[in-house]
Design a protein around this motif. Sequence first.
Motif, PDB file in Angstrom:
ATOM      1  N   LYS A   1       0.828  -1.202   0.000  1.00 18.63           N
ATOM      2  CA  LYS A   1       0.000   0.000   0.000  1.00 18.63           C
ATOM      3  C   LYS A   1       0.864   1.254   0.000  1.00 18.63           C
ATOM      4  CE  LYS A   1      -4.121  -1.839   2.278  1.00 18.63           C
ATOM      5  NZ  LYS A   1      -4.962  -1.770   3.488  1.00 18.63           N
ATOM      6  N   ILE A   2       1.918   1.248   0.814  1.00 21.94           N
ATOM      7  CA  ILE A   2       2.798   2.412   0.891  1.00 21.94           C
ATOM      8  C   ILE A   2       3.502   2.642  -0.437  1.00 21.94           C
ATOM      9  CG2 ILE A   2       4.922   3.276   1.939  1.00 21.94           C
ATOM     10  CD1 ILE A   2       3.997   1.993   4.554  1.00 21.94           C
ATOM     11  N   SER A   3       4.003   1.579  -1.055  1.00 21.38           N
ATOM     12  CA  SER A   3       4.707   1.759  -2.333  1.00 21.38           C
ATOM     13  C   SER A   3       3.758   2.210  -3.435  1.00 21.38           C
ATOM     14  CB  SER A   3       5.428   0.480  -2.740  1.00 21.38           C
ATOM     15  OG  SER A   3       4.518  -0.556  -3.003  1.00 21.38           O
ATOM     16  N   ALA A   4       2.532   1.701  -3.436  1.00 19.63           N
ATOM     17  CA  ALA A   4       1.554   2.147  -4.439  1.00 19.63           C
ATOM     18  C   ALA A   4       1.197   3.616  -4.225  1.00 19.63           C
ATOM     19  CB  ALA A   4       0.301   1.281  -4.370  1.00 19.63           C
ATOM     20  N   ASP A   5       1.066   4.022  -2.968  1.00 20.46           N
ATOM     21  CA  ASP A   5       0.752   5.409  -2.669  1.00 20.46           C
ATOM     22  C   ASP A   5       1.903   6.329  -3.079  1.00 20.46           C
ATOM     23  OD1 ASP A   5      -0.850   7.466  -1.663  1.00 20.46           O
ATOM     24  OD2 ASP A   5       0.180   7.407   0.288  1.00 20.46           O
ATOM     25  N   LEU A   6       3.131   5.937  -2.787  1.00 14.22           N
ATOM     26  CA  LEU A   6       4.288   6.746  -3.176  1.00 14.22           C
ATOM     27  C   LEU A   6       4.428   6.823  -4.694  1.00 14.22           C
ATOM     28  CD1 LEU A   6       6.937   5.624  -0.543  1.00 14.22           C
ATOM     29  CD2 LEU A   6       5.770   7.829  -0.696  1.00 14.22           C
ATOM     30  N   ARG A   7       4.152   5.719  -5.379  1.00 10.98           N
ATOM     31  CA  ARG A   7       4.219   5.715  -6.844  1.00 10.98           C
ATOM     32  C   ARG A   7       3.183   6.678  -7.425  1.00 10.98           C
ATOM     33  NH1 ARG A   7       2.831   0.741  -7.678  1.00 10.98           N
ATOM     34  NH2 ARG A   7       4.843  -0.062  -7.000  1.00 10.98           N
ATOM     35  N   GLU A   8       1.984   6.652  -6.852  1.00 10.31           N
ATOM     36  CA  GLU A   8       0.915   7.540  -7.321  1.00 10.31           C
ATOM     37  C   GLU A   8       1.275   9.000  -7.080  1.00 10.31           C
ATOM     38  OE1 GLU A   8      -3.648   8.547  -6.081  1.00 10.31           O
ATOM     39  OE2 GLU A   8      -2.950   6.476  -5.884  1.00 10.31           O
ATOM     40  N   LYS A   9       1.856   9.300  -5.918  1.00  9.52           N
ATOM     41  CA  LYS A   9       2.260  10.672  -5.619  1.00  9.52           C
ATOM     42  C   LYS A   9       3.368  11.137  -6.566  1.00  9.52           C
ATOM     43  CE  LYS A   9       1.092  10.867  -0.738  1.00  9.52           C
ATOM     44  NZ  LYS A   9       1.629  10.981   0.631  1.00  9.52           N
ATOM     45  N   ALA A  10       4.308  10.248  -6.867  1.00 12.02           N
ATOM     46  CA  ALA A  10       5.391  10.610  -7.775  1.00 12.02           C
ATOM     47  C   ALA A  10       4.862  10.863  -9.178  1.00 12.02           C
ATOM     48  CB  ALA A  10       6.441   9.499  -7.795  1.00 12.02           C
ATOM     49  N   LEU A  11       3.891  10.065  -9.617  1.00 10.45           N
ATOM     50  CA  LEU A  11       3.300  10.282 -10.940  1.00 10.45           C
ATOM     51  C   LEU A  11       2.541  11.598 -10.992  1.00 10.45           C
ATOM     52  CD1 LEU A  11       1.993   6.719 -11.891  1.00 10.45           C
ATOM     53  CD2 LEU A  11       3.846   8.004 -12.967  1.00 10.45           C
ATOM     54  N   ARG A  12       1.826  11.920  -9.918  1.00 17.41           N
ATOM     55  CA  ARG A  12       1.103  13.184  -9.885  1.00 17.41           C
ATOM     56  C   ARG A  12       2.067  14.367  -9.875  1.00 17.41           C
ATOM     57  NH1 ARG A  12      -1.892  12.990  -5.034  1.00 17.41           N
ATOM     58  NH2 ARG A  12      -2.206  10.771  -5.029  1.00 17.41           N
ATOM     59  N   ALA A  13       3.174  14.226  -9.159  1.00 18.31           N
ATOM     60  CA  ALA A  13       4.143  15.315  -9.071  1.00 18.31           C
ATOM     61  C   ALA A  13       4.855  15.538 -10.400  1.00 18.31           C
ATOM     62  CB  ALA A  13       5.169  15.013  -7.982  1.00 18.31           C
ATOM     63  N   SER A  14       5.045  14.477 -11.156  1.00 14.62           N
ATOM     64  CA  SER A  14       5.730  14.616 -12.439  1.00 14.62           C
ATOM     65  C   SER A  14       4.786  15.018 -13.555  1.00 14.62           C
ATOM     66  CB  SER A  14       6.436  13.313 -12.810  1.00 14.62           C
ATOM     67  OG  SER A  14       5.495  12.306 -13.097  1.00 14.62           O
ATOM     68  N   GLY A  15       3.489  14.991 -13.314  1.00 15.34           N
ATOM     69  CA  GLY A  15       2.515  15.392 -14.317  1.00 15.34           C
ATOM     70  C   GLY A  15       2.162  14.290 -15.286  1.00 15.34           C
ATOM     71  N   MET A  16       2.603  13.085 -15.038  1.00 18.84           N
ATOM     72  CA  MET A  16       2.292  11.960 -15.925  1.00 18.84           C
ATOM     73  C   MET A  16       1.061  11.239 -15.393  1.00 18.84           C
ATOM     74  SD  MET A  16       6.142  10.564 -16.584  1.00 18.84           S
ATOM     75  CE  MET A  16       5.574   9.122 -17.396  1.00 18.84           C
ATOM     76  N   THR A  17       0.340  10.598 -16.302  1.00 17.15           N
ATOM     77  CA  THR A  17      -0.857   9.867 -15.892  1.00 17.15           C
ATOM     78  C   THR A  17      -0.557   8.427 -15.532  1.00 17.15           C
ATOM     79  OG1 THR A  17      -1.343   9.242 -18.170  1.00 17.15           O
ATOM     80  CG2 THR A  17      -2.317  11.292 -17.348  1.00 17.15           C
ATOM     81  N   GLY A  18       0.613   7.924 -15.873  1.00 14.98           N
ATOM     82  CA  GLY A  18       0.967   6.551 -15.563  1.00 14.98           C
ATOM     83  C   GLY A  18       0.830   5.638 -16.757  1.00 14.98           C
ATOM     84  N   GLU A  19       0.041   6.038 -17.744  1.00 19.08           N
ATOM     85  CA  GLU A  19      -0.134   5.201 -18.926  1.00 19.08           C
ATOM     86  C   GLU A  19       0.907   5.503 -19.991  1.00 19.08           C
ATOM     87  OE1 GLU A  19      -3.917   6.678 -19.380  1.00 19.08           O
ATOM     88  OE2 GLU A  19      -4.746   5.460 -17.784  1.00 19.08           O
ATOM     89  N   GLU A  20       1.501   6.679 -19.932  1.00 18.01           N
ATOM     90  CA  GLU A  20       2.500   7.035 -20.922  1.00 18.01           C
ATOM     91  C   GLU A  20       3.886   6.666 -20.408  1.00 18.01           C
ATOM     92  OE1 GLU A  20       2.469  11.630 -19.444  1.00 18.01           O
ATOM     93  OE2 GLU A  20       1.110  10.962 -20.989  1.00 18.01           O
ATOM     94  N   ASP A  21       4.790   6.368 -21.309  1.00 20.49           N
ATOM     95  CA  ASP A  21       6.147   6.000 -20.931  1.00 20.49           C
ATOM     96  C   ASP A  21       6.929   7.232 -20.520  1.00 20.49           C
ATOM     97  OD1 ASP A  21       5.739   3.348 -21.456  1.00 20.49           O
ATOM     98  OD2 ASP A  21       6.417   3.472 -23.530  1.00 20.49           O
ATOM     99  N   ALA A  22       7.908   7.020 -19.669  1.00 23.57           N
ATOM    100  CA  ALA A  22       8.794   8.115 -19.279  1.00 23.57           C
ATOM    101  C   ALA A  22       9.660   8.487 -20.475  1.00 23.57           C
ATOM    102  CB  ALA A  22       9.664   7.678 -18.110  1.00 23.57           C
ATOM    103  N   PRO A  23       9.898   9.762 -20.699  1.00 26.24           N
ATOM    104  CA  PRO A  23      10.695  10.166 -21.863  1.00 26.24           C
ATOM    105  C   PRO A  23      12.145   9.734 -21.720  1.00 26.24           C
ATOM    106  CG  PRO A  23      10.246  12.044 -20.464  1.00 26.24           C
ATOM    107  CD  PRO A  23       9.462  10.894 -19.907  1.00 26.24           C
ATOM    108  N   ASP A  24      12.731   9.366 -22.838  1.00 25.91           N
ATOM    109  CA  ASP A  24      14.133   8.974 -22.863  1.00 25.91           C
ATOM    110  C   ASP A  24      14.916  10.114 -23.495  1.00 25.91           C
ATOM    111  OD1 ASP A  24      16.498   7.658 -22.811  1.00 25.91           O
ATOM    112  OD2 ASP A  24      16.069   6.375 -24.527  1.00 25.91           O
ATOM    113  N   PHE A  25      15.536  10.932 -22.680  1.00 23.84           N
ATOM    114  CA  PHE A  25      16.208  12.117 -23.176  1.00 23.84           C
ATOM    115  C   PHE A  25      17.552  11.794 -23.828  1.00 23.84           C
ATOM    116  CE2 PHE A  25      13.524  13.802 -19.718  1.00 23.84           C
ATOM    117  CZ  PHE A  25      12.705  14.579 -20.506  1.00 23.84           C
ATOM    118  N   ALA A  26      18.063  10.600 -23.647  1.00 21.77           N
ATOM    119  CA  ALA A  26      19.360  10.253 -24.225  1.00 21.77           C
ATOM    120  C   ALA A  26      19.268  10.079 -25.735  1.00 21.77           C
ATOM    121  CB  ALA A  26      19.894   8.981 -23.593  1.00 21.77           C
ATOM    122  N   GLU A  27      18.162   9.591 -26.223  1.00 26.32           N
ATOM    123  CA  GLU A  27      18.028   9.313 -27.650  1.00 26.32           C
ATOM    124  C   GLU A  27      17.853  10.574 -28.480  1.00 26.32           C
ATOM    125  OE1 GLU A  27      18.310   6.467 -29.324  1.00 26.32           O
ATOM    126  OE2 GLU A  27      18.854   5.485 -27.468  1.00 26.32           O
TER     127      GLU A  27
END
Length: 79
Positions: A18-44
């Motif tokens: 529960k704690i890890s799911a809650d932290l993951r949700e908070k991190a997604l909200r803070a980054s502005g991502m919805t969770g369904e989109e992939d994280a951008p790969d800035f190296a490419e």
Amino acid sequence: MGVIVNKNNQQETELSRKISADLREKALRASGMTGEEDAPDFAEDSEYVKDFKKTSKFGWIWVVLIVLAILSIISIVML
């Protein structure tokens, strides 16, 4: 006694999930991502990598030559 310990372990595991799911949700909200989109790969797509060429198929020869040079310097110093 073993049943109580096992039950405590299960409760701790559930709480940890529960704690890890809650932290993951908070991190997604803070980054502005919805969770369904992939994280951008800035190296490419960065400017840093644009003009680089891939190593040719003979790139390993440079590694061998450097290792041989180091070994020869070590053998000259030791003898």
